[in-house]
Design a protein around this motif. Structure first.
Motif, mmCIF file in Angstrom:
data_model
loop_
_atom_site.group_PDB
_atom_site.id
_atom_site.type_symbol
_atom_site.label_atom_id
_atom_site.label_comp_id
_atom_site.label_asym_id
_atom_site.label_seq_id
_atom_site.Cartn_x
_atom_site.Cartn_y
_atom_site.Cartn_z
ATOM 1 N N ALA A 210 38.741 49.903 49.983
ATOM 2 C CA ALA A 210 38.768 48.607 49.296
ATOM 3 C C ALA A 210 40.216 48.226 49.093
ATOM 4 C CB ALA A 210 38.037 48.679 47.961
ATOM 5 N N SER A 211 40.459 46.932 48.992
ATOM 6 C CA SER A 211 41.838 46.463 48.901
ATOM 7 C C SER A 211 41.895 45.210 48.054
ATOM 8 C CB SER A 211 42.402 46.184 50.292
ATOM 9 O OG SER A 211 43.701 45.627 50.208
ATOM 10 N N THR A 212 43.051 44.985 47.505
ATOM 11 C CA THR A 212 43.285 43.746 46.770
ATOM 12 C C THR A 212 43.452 42.558 47.720
ATOM 13 O OG1 THR A 212 45.651 44.312 46.739
ATOM 14 C CG2 THR A 212 44.337 44.914 44.815
ATOM 15 N N HIS A 213 43.728 42.826 48.998
ATOM 16 C CA HIS A 213 43.877 41.783 50.012
ATOM 17 C C HIS A 213 42.976 42.141 51.196
ATOM 18 C CE1 HIS A 213 47.442 41.334 47.544
ATOM 19 N NE2 HIS A 213 47.640 40.133 48.053
ATOM 20 N N PRO A 214 41.675 41.917 51.067
ATOM 21 C CA PRO A 214 40.783 42.296 52.183
ATOM 22 C C PRO A 214 41.023 41.485 53.438
ATOM 23 C CG PRO A 214 39.587 41.058 50.506
ATOM 24 C CD PRO A 214 40.926 41.347 49.928
ATOM 25 N N MET B 28 43.638 47.518 37.799
ATOM 26 C CA MET B 28 43.316 47.062 39.147
ATOM 27 C C MET B 28 42.721 48.193 39.979
ATOM 28 S SD MET B 28 44.671 47.268 42.477
ATOM 29 C CE MET B 28 46.367 47.690 42.142
ATOM 30 N N TRP B 29 43.337 49.389 39.911
ATOM 31 C CA TRP B 29 42.799 50.530 40.665
ATOM 32 C C TRP B 29 41.405 50.888 40.161
ATOM 33 C CZ3 TRP B 29 44.888 51.351 45.027
ATOM 34 C CH2 TRP B 29 46.265 51.274 45.225
ATOM 35 N N HIS C 273 54.547 40.464 49.271
ATOM 36 C CA HIS C 273 53.188 40.705 48.810
ATOM 37 C C HIS C 273 52.979 42.204 48.616
ATOM 38 C CE1 HIS C 273 51.778 36.557 49.769
ATOM 39 N NE2 HIS C 273 52.754 36.638 50.671
ATOM 40 N N GLU C 274 52.408 42.544 47.478
ATOM 41 C CA GLU C 274 52.029 43.935 47.215
ATOM 42 C C GLU C 274 50.558 44.100 47.558
ATOM 43 O OE1 GLU C 274 51.634 47.089 43.474
ATOM 44 O OE2 GLU C 274 52.731 45.199 43.239
ATOM 45 N N ILE C 275 50.296 44.947 48.519
ATOM 46 C CA ILE C 275 48.941 45.130 49.032
ATOM 47 C C ILE C 275 48.523 46.565 48.741
ATOM 48 C CG2 ILE C 275 47.477 45.053 51.070
ATOM 49 C CD1 ILE C 275 49.423 42.975 52.208
#
Length: 1468
Positions: free
Chosen positions: A961-965, A710-711, A1052-1054
């Protein structure tokens, strides 16, 4: 496997040979000494006869004598009675013999493979053969047998004597005196009439040869030609100029014996002391090695000169008991000095060989033959008497045997007189045995055995049994099997009855060799093991070793028994001080026990090997043996492990003291190299007050493969965004922490002046504690020529050189600290069986290639329970410290790509410990202020982020950048409203921009045009708005950050990934990233459900003030919060819309109060009117802009098109759009493309028409506030929820449904037919909207008129932009459940079917009449409306959706009048 050089027959024949004594004059000895030899030694190499001899037995049968060997010894006298055990001096001699035969390095070995074992064993055991031969040859002569008695005597006189004949006479008289005077117990003679053979020794270099011939002729006249011989020697003189090389056959016989004899003479005093103090005790062979160099003088005593003292006699007996070996005379001054036979030529060699052969064939064998005949005649003459009478006579009169005086009258000590017939039989048997007449010998031994057993003379009987068995084995043709039971009886008699271990050992040696030759290894091993005892460690060790070889030589090798007996043999060798042989035995046994799970046995063997190796100076082997003890998983007790460790440290320190330079490797503690982790950079800074530092990467985090992917994906998005959408080919994801699961094929990149942390896993396998001190990393560094600022000069000096700290001294460490600074852990304590992590740091100051090769430390072990207060040495042993190293050898993953990789075991590279040091790079730290951990779903929270540049290099290009923009926003450049914010917003610290408004009922929404480009971010990457676009060194900036709670409840993991670059582009590192992970707990807030319908109001009421038609939007808001977090109630403060073509126009409420409050589990329904934007608003300039309409339900207005409301709206829309794009195989990139016109065609045109009729791209934004009581204070929470309406009549919700688990599907063994392909058919049931206009109640007098006619207006609305053909069928009878619930029926009268054509958005009204027959409640919504586009002739008409039931109440006025009259009567 051990093999003997000789065969068993040769071994036995050489063990029992005719004995010949030598008595020479002084002058003859002088002549012999010119060759550094005595006369007996001169003859020894030639005593083995190569030609065959012959004798005739008593039956006049010719017997052949092959390979006869004669034993020639100097005549030595003794008064000592033979002992039943090995004397100390003899034991010393045997120990030296065994010690002198050591296994040679590189000696030939034999590979034995049996089962799972593969062993390399010695081919031969020469030490055992030497011991066996010396033992048998050193046995003293005994009275019960004649094998060791002298058969003849050589009288040697030199030709230079004045009167040689007189000298012969003197020697003959001397021999007669020794044999018949009775003064000496040794030597013993075979027969009274001993053969005297006269030898005239002539020195060719001195004497007169003619005179010698004359003397020899005289001798032949006196003694006969077969009784004398002239031997000519010394044919040459020794001169320095003479270079001729003459073979030396004496060295192999005499050199080793000379050294041993010299040792024995030197040890005479020690032997006396041993005897007088402790009796016949075993003497350590190492003592002889110690005393040998100091005592080099020999006894200057003539062999015939006697000492009257008993001790001296005992000494002489012990020293010279080896008569058959022909020991060197003690009078020789320099044994072993110079070469042997220096004055002899090859002709002289032939003369000596010829002399021995002449003596044996013409003197000795005829003498033996004559005595055999005489003895046979005597025995035959005695057989005339009756055996029974003869036996009875012996019982009555004693049979001539006389018990020894002063001896107890026991049968085991009986002695026969020399003329006893039993001894005569034994004597004849021995003579036959010596001349290889084994048949007659066996017969005589068997006869003598019976007589001895009859007389209970057990010693004599045992001797006869022993030789009978040997004779039976040696008989040619093997007429009878080997009687092993004879040997067993003899051994038992020798050992248990006679207490004579010497004879028992000889018997066991003979029998074991015979059994081995017959393949009876099991019986031989049992016999050898039976002979072990505590009285002789040397004998027990040798026999146990031979028993072990018997086990391995069996048809089915018994490997474990071999190893076990090898261990026993090694132990007895150790007790006998034969440590080299003990070491060899333990090493051979180790091959069996190694890696077989015998941990305790392995420990014992390795410990013993280590000690013996260290004793013999084999330090490396000792270290390896002790190392094996420590590296194996030991099951020993803590005390035993402490002893092992103490021994290892002592040996290791001794070896390390001898070696100067590189440090050797230590085995403790274990380093689990595969778990080694390497971290590049500074460790995470802890929180400072309210500041929360970014989590980034640390060694405390566990590695997750999915998270790593993911990273990597986020970083790839950032790199693509920074490079205009292109990912470079050489892109490698940043890895700050390397472990066994990361990609380690490429060398990692580290930055100069930033630490490198190596985490090592140490395991202490022992039950004793360990302490590591001065623990640091070992490294190698190769500079590339560049250096950090201020250190250029030193960097230039080391360019291209490989620098290491492995052998650095204290003076060199200062220079090396300028290159790499290594952290030193002063003390690292490990408990028993503990696994502990150690983190070691390196700080590079130069750029180049760094290799981390290992660790170096001081190992200290304190042994609990030991007190060392006596001496300083004991204190040093109780706590010992050694310095060493351990290399870090990391093996990469196994390769499994190619065929070769799969067939072989290959491993890839792992370069995690080989970083490349690069020039300085910027380093950023991120801190979060007022960052929440729990939010309500949709809640808006304002926080702050601080970016700090803590390096000496400026940074730029800051992105995230993020997994939850959709979770956060930094704000946008959206249009800012002109009206200033209200004071209420400032007081409540609202995240929204609010403005005060006047609340008016039915007010129109405020509108604003906003471009989506002002909020959108490409690929979900957000540029962080830093002033000037860069951060200078040491500079920090604080930016606001708005957060919105996730729409789905739960944790939630953000993940955030911050990206930044250096102003100076580097060739190796182009950017750096910083990770941050938060966990947000989202609680439920409100559930918003919205739906839109076309307005069904009549035409006069459905047109607004602006002349456009409207749509009704119903919004159901439910409080689903269960008072979580102290939430009291929710207030709906504003409803906004966003769309390209639609907008909310008015809020329709039946009451004057617009405020909407919801407590827990309450629900409210809001109704709004939405209108389509006028075509004039959608010009070219505003084609990409969205219309935001705000309808405030309170006294303040929130600008929904500004930050943060607009940001989160667009981010939620982009997220949902991207998800839809993924589902639809990425057909489009924006939301508008979902509603783009399809290509032309018959089917697609119908779809387009239908979509245009039903599509509704209207987004609803519900903004709320909640009041929370926390710490007795009321807090105001605010948030927003989004609902997207895409079509009329379909309900949309803001609450994300929970994912239901997939049900289990039964396994089907038969494949089902595929479902029929359903062609896409557009939904055309909503082309026409219908509405009925009628009175709600209608009164009719059914008595006067039975039919009631009611007028009804049917309004038809074309919702599409195309011509539509409509058919109205009034004859349709509704069968729905709703109509059936209403009792009765009615019918339409007049025209019952209509066919119309409606234009674009045309409205048509039809007047209908309904006929009722009685009063009741009726549903008028029964007309059936069919419609189709006019252009689609091929499509059938489709039934249109009907509205809700249209109920009418028909009242009977006649019944009403009747009820009124009855009421009046009652009132009257």
């Amino acid at each position: 496997m051990a093999q003997c050089v000789q065969s068993v027959q040769e071994f036995i024949q050489d063990s029992f040979v005719p004995m010949v004594a030598v008595l020479s004059s002084d002058e003859a000895e002088r002549v012999s000494r010119k060759n550094n030899l005595s006369f007996s030694e001169l003859l020894r190499p030639f005593c083995k006869l190569t030609s065959e001899g012959h004798i005739r037995d008593p039956n006049n049968q010719l017997q052949t004598v092959k390979n006869l060997r004669v034993c020639v010894n100097n005549l030595v006298t003794s008064l000592q009675t033979p002992s039943a055990s090995v004397s100390p001096a003899q034991y010393r001699l045997l120990s030296e013999v065994v010690l002198s035969f050591q296994p040679q390095e590189g000696a030939q070995t034999s590979a034995v493979k049996t089962g799972d074992y593969s062993l390399n064993l010695s081919v031969t055991t020469p030490w055992f053969e030497a011991y066996r031969d010396n033992f048998l040859q050193s046995m003293p002569a005994s009275d019960h047998e004649f094998l060791n008695h002298y058969l003849a005597c050589l009288l040697v006189v030199s030709s230079t004597e004045t009167v040689p004949v007189e000298q012969f006479l003197k020697l003959s008289q001397e021999q007669h005196r020794i044999q018949h005077s009775g003064e000496y117990t040794n030597p013993k003679w075979f027969i009274p009439n001993t053969l005297k053979y006269y030898v005239l020794l002539h020195d060719m270099s001195e004497g007169d040869e003619q005179r010698a011939e004359l003397v020899y002729e005289d001798m032949k006249q006196r003694y006969g030609s077969h009784g004398c011989y002239l031997l000519k020697i010394n044919s040459r003189t020794v001169s320095p100029e003479q270079d001729e090389q003459i073979p030396d056959p004496w060295s192999q016989y005499l050199l080793r014996n000379s050294q041993r004899n010299q040792e024995m003479f030197d040890l005479v005093p020690a032997a006396n002391v041993a005897e007088t103090s402790a009796g016949a005790t075993e003497v350590d062979s190492s003592d002889s090695a110690e005393t040998g160099p100091g005592l080099s003088s020999s006894l200057e005593v003539h062999p015939l000169q006697l000492d009257t003292s008993s001790a001296s006699l005992q000494t002489l007996t012990d020293v010279h008991v080896d008569l058959k070996t022909g020991a060197r005379d003690s009078e020789h001054p320099a044994l072993g000095s110079g070469s042997y036979g220096a004055c002899l030529t090859l002709n002289d060699h032939d003369h000596v060989r010829q002399f021995v052969q002449e003596f044996a064939f013409r003197g000795l064998l005829p003498h033996v033959e004559k005595n055999i005949r005489q003895l046979n005649d005597q025995l035959l003459s005695r057989k005339g008497l009756s055996r029974s009478l003869f036996t009875a006579t012996k019982k009555w009169f004693g049979g001539g045997k006389v018990p020894e005086k002063n001896e107890p009258k026991t049968t085991s000590n009986l002695l026969y007189p020399p003329e006893a017939p039993e001894l005569q039989i034994r004597k004849m048997a021995d003579l036959c045995f010596l001349v290889q007449h084994y048949d007659l010998a066996y017969s005589c031994y068997h006869t003598a055995k019976k007589d001895f057993l009859l007389d209970q003379a057990m010693l004599y009987a045992a001797g006869a049994l022993e030789m009978a068995a040997v004779s039976a084995f040696l008989q040619s043709g093997a007429p009878r099997p080997y009687p092993s039971h004879y040997m067993d009886t003899a051994i038992q008699t020798y050992r248990d009855v006679c207490r004579n271990m010497v004879l028992a050992e000889r018997c066991a040696l003979l029998s074991s060799e015979i059994l081995k030759s017959q393949g009876k290894y099991s019986e031989a091993a049992a016999l050898l093991i039976k002979m072990t005892s505590e009285d002789s460690d040397l004998r027990s060790a040798l026999l146990l070793e031979q028993a072990a070889h018997c086990f391995i030589n069996m048809r089915n090798p018994m490997v474990r028994k071999f190893a076990f007996h090898m261990i026993l043999a090694g132990h007895r060798f150790s007790k006998a001080r034969q440590t080299r042989h003990a070491l060899r035995c333990y090493c051979q046994a180790m091959q069996v026990y190694q890696d077989r799970g015998w941990s305790l046995a392995e420990d014992h063997i390795n410990f013993t090997i280590g000690r013996h190796s260290f004793t013999h100076g084999q330090s490396e082997d000792a270290v390896m043996a002790f190392r094996q003890i420590l590296i194996n998983d030991s099951r020993q007790t803590a005390t035993q492990q402490a002893a092992f460790l103490r021994e290892y440290l002592y040996v290791y320190k001794s070896v390390n003291g001898e070696k100067k330079g590189c440090l050797p490797e230590l085995p403790l503690p274990y380093i689990q190299s595969s778990t080694t982790r390497v971290f590049f950079g500074h460790e995470r800074r802890l929180a400072e007050g309210e500041k929360q530092a970014a989590t980034h990467v640390s060694l405390d985090q566990e590695y997750d493969q999915n998270l790593s992917a993911m990273w990597c994906q986020l970083e790839e998005q950032l790199v693509s965004s920074a490079n205009r959408g292109i990912v470079p080919n050489n892109f490698q994801p940043s890895q700050s922490c390397l472990n066994s699961q990361t990609d380690n094929l490429h060398p990692p990149l580290a930055v100069v002046e930033e630490p490198i942390i190596v985490e090592l896993s140490f395991r202490n396998p022992l039950k004793v504690s360990l302490t590591l001190s001065n623990l640091s990393l070992l490294w190698k560094f190769t500079a590339d020529g560049t250096s950090s600022p201020g250190k250029t000069q030193t960097g230039e000096q080391i360019t291209g050189e490989t620098i290491t700290n492995e052998e650095a001294s204290a003076t060199q460490m200062a220079l090396k600290d300028d290159i790499i600074t290594a952290e030193i852990i002063k003390e690292f304590h490990m408990g028993s069986e503990e696994t502990k992590m150690a983190r070691l740091r390196l700080l590079p100051h130069r750029t180049g290639q760094l290799n981390i090769v290992g660790v170096v430390y001081d190992l200290t072990s304190s042994f609990a329970g030991e007190t060392a207060s006596n001496t300083e040495g004991q204190q040093a042993l109780s706590q010992m410290t050694v310095r060493g190293r351990q290399d870090l050898k990391i093996r990469g993953p196994r390769l499994n790509l190619t065929k070769e990789d799969k067939m072989q075991v290959r491993y890839g590279a792992d370069q995690r410990l080989e970083p490349i040091i690069t020039p300085p790079m910027p380093l950023m730290e991120v801190f979060f202020l007022q960052f929440p951990t729990a939010l309500l779903c949709g809640e808006i929270k304002k926080a702050h982020v601080e970016f700090c540049n803590v390096s000496a290099v400026a940074l730029c290009g800051l992105r995230v950048a993020s997994t939850h923009p959709d979770f956060f926003t930094f704000g946008s450049q959206a249009t800012t409203p002109v009206t200033p914010p209200s004071s209420v917003s400032a007081e409540n610290c609202s995240a929204y921009k609010t403005f005060a408004t006047t609340l008016q009922q039915g007010s129109v929404a405020s509108e604003m045009l906003v471009s989506a480009e002002e909020f959108s971010q490409p690929s979900g990457v957000m540029n962080i708005p830093v002033h000037g676009g860069m951060l200078q060194p040491g500079e920090s900036i604080q930016l606001p950050l708005w957060l919105r709670g996730p729409d789905k409840e739960g944790v939630h993991e953000i993940n955030f990934l911050f990206y930044y670059e250096s102003i100076e582009k580097g060739p190796k590192i182009s950017h750096r990233v910083l990770r941050h992970t938060v966990f947000i707990c989202a609680s439920r807030s409100l559930n918003v459900q919205a739906s839109a319908f076309h307005s069904t109001a009549p035409p006069p009421h459905s047109v607004d003030d602006k002349g456009s038609r409207g749509t009704l939007v119903f919004i159901d808001v439910e409080n689903v919060n269960m008072s979580e977090g102290g939430v009291r109630e929710f207030h709906i403060v504003q409803v906004s819309s966003s769309s390209h073509h639609w907008r909310l126009h008015k809020y329709i409420t039946p009451t004057k109060d617009n405020d909407c409050k919801l407590s827990s589990r309450e629900r409210a329904k809001l109704c709004f009117r939405a209108t389509r934007c006028k075509p004039r608003q959608a010009n070219l300039d505003n084609v990409d802009k969205l219309i935001f309409a705000d309808l405030s339900l309170g006294n303040e207005r929130i600008i929904s098109s500004s930050t943060p409301c607009g940001d989160f709206f667009f981010r939620c829309c982009n997220t949902s759009t991207l998800q839809q794009v993924d589902v639809n195989s990425r057909t489009s990139g924006n939301s508008r493309s979902l509603y783009s016109a399809p290509p032309s065609g018959s089917g697609t045109n119908l779809t387009s028409v239908t979509r245009k009729c039903n599509d509704l791209d209207l987004n609803i934004i519900v903004i709320w506030k909640a009041y929370v009581i926390e710490d007795n204070k009321q807090l105001i929470l605010e948030g927003q929820l989004h609902v997207a309406l895409h079509s009329f009549g379909k309900e949309a919700s803001s609450l994300v449904p929970k994912e239901e688990s997939q049900e289990m599907v039964l396994l089907k063994f038969k494949s089902e037919l595929p479902p029929p392909v359903v062609l896409p058919f557009p939904e055309v049931s909503q082309l026409i909207k219908t509405s009925l206009h009628y009175p709600e109640t209608f009164t009719h007098h059914f008595v006067q008129d039975s039919l009631c006619l009611v007028p009804v207006t049917l309004t038809l609305s074309n919702c599409s932009v195309a011509l539509v053909d409509v058919i109205i069928d009034l004859r349709h009878n509704s069968t729905s459940s709703e109509s059936l619930e209403v009792h009765g029926s009615f019918s339409w009268v007049g025209q019952t079917q209509y066919k119309l054509q409606l234009g674009q958005q045309e409205v048509v009204s039809l007047t209908l009449r309904a006929c009722f027959f009685r009063a009741g409640v009726y549903n008028l919504n029964t007309p059936r409306v069919l419609a189709r586009p006019t252009e689609q002739n091929s499509v059938c008409e489709t039934s249109q959706q009907t509205a809700s039931p249209a109920l009418i109440i028909i009242i009977n006025s006649a019944r009403l009048q009747k009820s009124n009259s009855s009421d009046e009567q009652l009132s009257l």
